[in-house]
Design an enzyme around this catalytic site. Structure first.
Site, PDB file in Angstrom:
ATOM      1  CG  PHE A 128      -1.888   0.966   1.248  1.00 20.19           C
ATOM      2  CD1 PHE A 128      -3.114   0.755   0.312  1.00 20.19           C
ATOM      3  CD2 PHE A 128      -1.845   2.199   2.115  1.00 20.19           C
ATOM      4  CE1 PHE A 128      -4.144   1.731   0.230  1.00 20.19           C
ATOM      5  CE2 PHE A 128      -3.071   2.952   1.891  1.00 20.19           C
ATOM      6  CZ  PHE A 128      -4.063   2.914   1.249  1.00 20.19           C
ATOM      7  CG  ASP A 198      -0.255  -2.236   7.297  1.00 20.24           C
ATOM      8  OD1 ASP A 198      -1.439  -2.509   8.014  1.00 20.24           O
ATOM      9  OD2 ASP A 198      -0.098  -1.219   6.971  1.00 20.24           O
ATOM     10  CE1 TYR A 223      -9.581   2.836   6.440  1.00 18.79           C
ATOM     11  CE2 TYR A 223      -8.576   4.134   8.197  1.00 18.79           C
ATOM     12  CZ  TYR A 223      -8.535   3.560   7.010  1.00 18.79           C
ATOM     13  OH  TYR A 223      -7.480   3.922   6.224  1.00 18.79           O
ATOM     14  CE  LYS A 224      -8.191  -0.338   4.590  1.00 20.47           C
ATOM     15  NZ  LYS A 224      -6.432  -0.198   4.788  1.00 20.47           N
ATOM     16  NE  ARG A 392      -9.755  -3.664  -2.580  1.00 19.93           N
ATOM     17  CZ  ARG A 392      -9.356  -3.031  -1.936  1.00 19.93           C
ATOM     18  NH1 ARG A 392      -8.059  -3.152  -1.238  1.00 19.93           N
ATOM     19  NH2 ARG A 392     -10.100  -2.169  -1.061  1.00 19.93           N
TER      20      ARG A 392
END
Ligand SMILES: *Cc1c(COP(=O)(O)O)cnc(C)c1O
Length: 433
Positions: A128, A198, A223-224, A392
């Protein structure tokens, strides 16, 4: 196979009642919980209570009376079992980017002090971007550079006597590849490097075993899969043996040993608490706690192992249905077929041979699906690592149903078979992708 098959799977699913913990818009198939988890039903009332009672009435007394001061540790202790660490080892604070800055900086300072010749941070080119930017920036401060590998298989060979840190996202956000944390942490250690992980796409999606798998440092996103709400606070963990070996660079007063002594000099707090910096965002923490509680509700039903089994069954069904119902439409799989290497998402590349301007084809398909109330997302490819543009689809085993997978693939089939995605309205790129 007919639609009765996924309906029967849902009827037999012991985890199905967990979906009732969420307020999901009627008729929406949401396959983007790996970007922003859905809203738990408990959140609005809990935040309202914090606002009206704890803040409105309790005011400053709530730092103690309502337990505001202890939120980073209290929620940290709830997340700890989800990622395989003990109580008191993990704190909630700041954002994933900021926490990565803190832990990576600590790891680099340990390594640079002990072994100045170690100047390399190994990561993936498809990691990311914020992770790579933070590493690049810290590299400038610590005299280190990035070594980016293009394929997961190349990681062990990239580690050597020049390597300070291996920094990876356990599940790659673009390819959905689940790294072998145990093997890669061991490879890093064998080379004399530290392993920084991560967990943005793994915490809350699959069992994570930071302690057993040899991680040295970890950060994760609120928040995922933790459903903490947009911009929710993130978390940081440091292997207890390392926690007091270094300062982290954001030495703020909440990481001080005695914050309310208001001393002019910094004395780091014991253990993980030194990874705190400033005042916790109480409203956001309240929402995050509601999100984490939705995962803890799965504990009596088998916890993360059961959620992982369901996640794999969902993605396997997705893969099988794309094979059987979308054959010949130009889709190929960009995520691993191997269950052991696949995170909680299915990625598809779309390459319709005849389309003019086909570069935006994957984007247009995602837009056409959103118009049909199926929310996945688009991630741009990168020629350097050979990853194509992808569609995705993330599954969140707490609330995704087998019938959602069926219906999503059916909508995908229709969008492709009808060439609806070619309509101009689906081919205008907005700012937010
Ligand atoms: C989502 C995500 C982040 C988000 O970082 P923020 O600081 O919350 O913007 C970081 N790293 C990875 C790998 C992610 O997937």
């Amino acid at each position: 196979m007919t639609r009765d098959h996924p309906l029967a799977l849902d009827a037999a699913d012991a985890l199905a009642p967990l979906r009732q913990q969420f307020s999901i818009p009627e008729g929406l198939i949401y396959l983007d919980g790996n970007s922003l988890g859905v809203l738990p039903t408990a959140t609005a009332a809990r935040v309202q209570q914090v606002v009206a009672d704890e803040w409105g009435q309790g005011l400053i007394g709530s730092w103690n009376a309502a337990g505001w001061m202890a939120l980073p540790q209290r929620i940290g202790d709830k997340i700890a079992p989800l990622v395989g660490v003990g109580p008191g080892e993990l704190v909630v604070a700041d954002s994933t980017s900021v926490n990565l800055f803190k832990v990576l900086s600590a790891a680099l300072s340990l390594q640079r002090e002990a072994a100045p010749q170690r100047t390399i941070i190994v990561s993936e080119r498809s990691n990311f971007p914020t992770d790579l930017y933070i590493a690049e920036s810290l590299g400038r401060q610590h005299g280190c550079t990035l070594r980016l590998v293009d394929r997961a298989d190349d990681i062990p060979a990239a580690l050597g006597s020049d390597t300070a840190v291996l920094m990876l996202t356990q599940v790659n956000y673009r390819s959905g590849h689940l790294h072998d944390m145990k093997a890669l942490s061991a490879a890093a250690h064998a080379a004399g490097a530290l392993a920084v992980w991560d967990l943005a796409h793994s915490a809350g999606a699959l069992p994570v075993a930071l302690a057993a798998d040899g991680a040295d440092y970890a950060v994760g996103c609120g928040y995922k899969y933790l459903n903490g709400g947009p911009g929710a606070p993130a978390f940081a963990w440091v292997r207890p043996a390392h926690a007091e070996r270094a300062w982290q660079p954001l030495a703020g007063w909440h990481g001080h040993a005695t914050p309310f002594a208001f001393e002019p000099g910094y004395q780091p707090a014991p253990g993980i608490n030194r990874y705190l910096c400033g005042t916790p965002p109480v409203l956001a923490m309240a929402a995050l706690e509601c999100g984490v509680d939705t995962l803890l509700a799965a504990q009596p039903l088998g916890g993360m192992a059961a959620l992982r089994a369901k996640s794999l069954a969902l993605t396997r069904l997705f893969i099988d249905l794309v094979h059987s119902r979308c054959a010949g439409q130009g889709l190929t799989f960009a995520s691993p077929d191997d269950d052991a290497r696949r995170g909680s998402q299915v990625c598809l590349a779309f390459d319709p041979d005849s389309a003019p301007g086909r570069a935006g084809a994957a984007y247009a398909v995602v837009q056409a699906l959103i118009a049909r109330r199926v929310v996945g997302d688009f991630r741009a490819g990168d020629a350097r690592d050979g990853l194509p543009d992808i569609l995705r689809f993330g599954v969140t085993p707490l609330y995704t149903r087998f019938v959602d997978v069926w219906d999503a693939v059916e909508q995908l089939r229709q969008v492709l078979a009808s060439s609806e995605w070619r309509e101009p309205r689906f081919n205008q790129r907005g700012l937010v992708t």
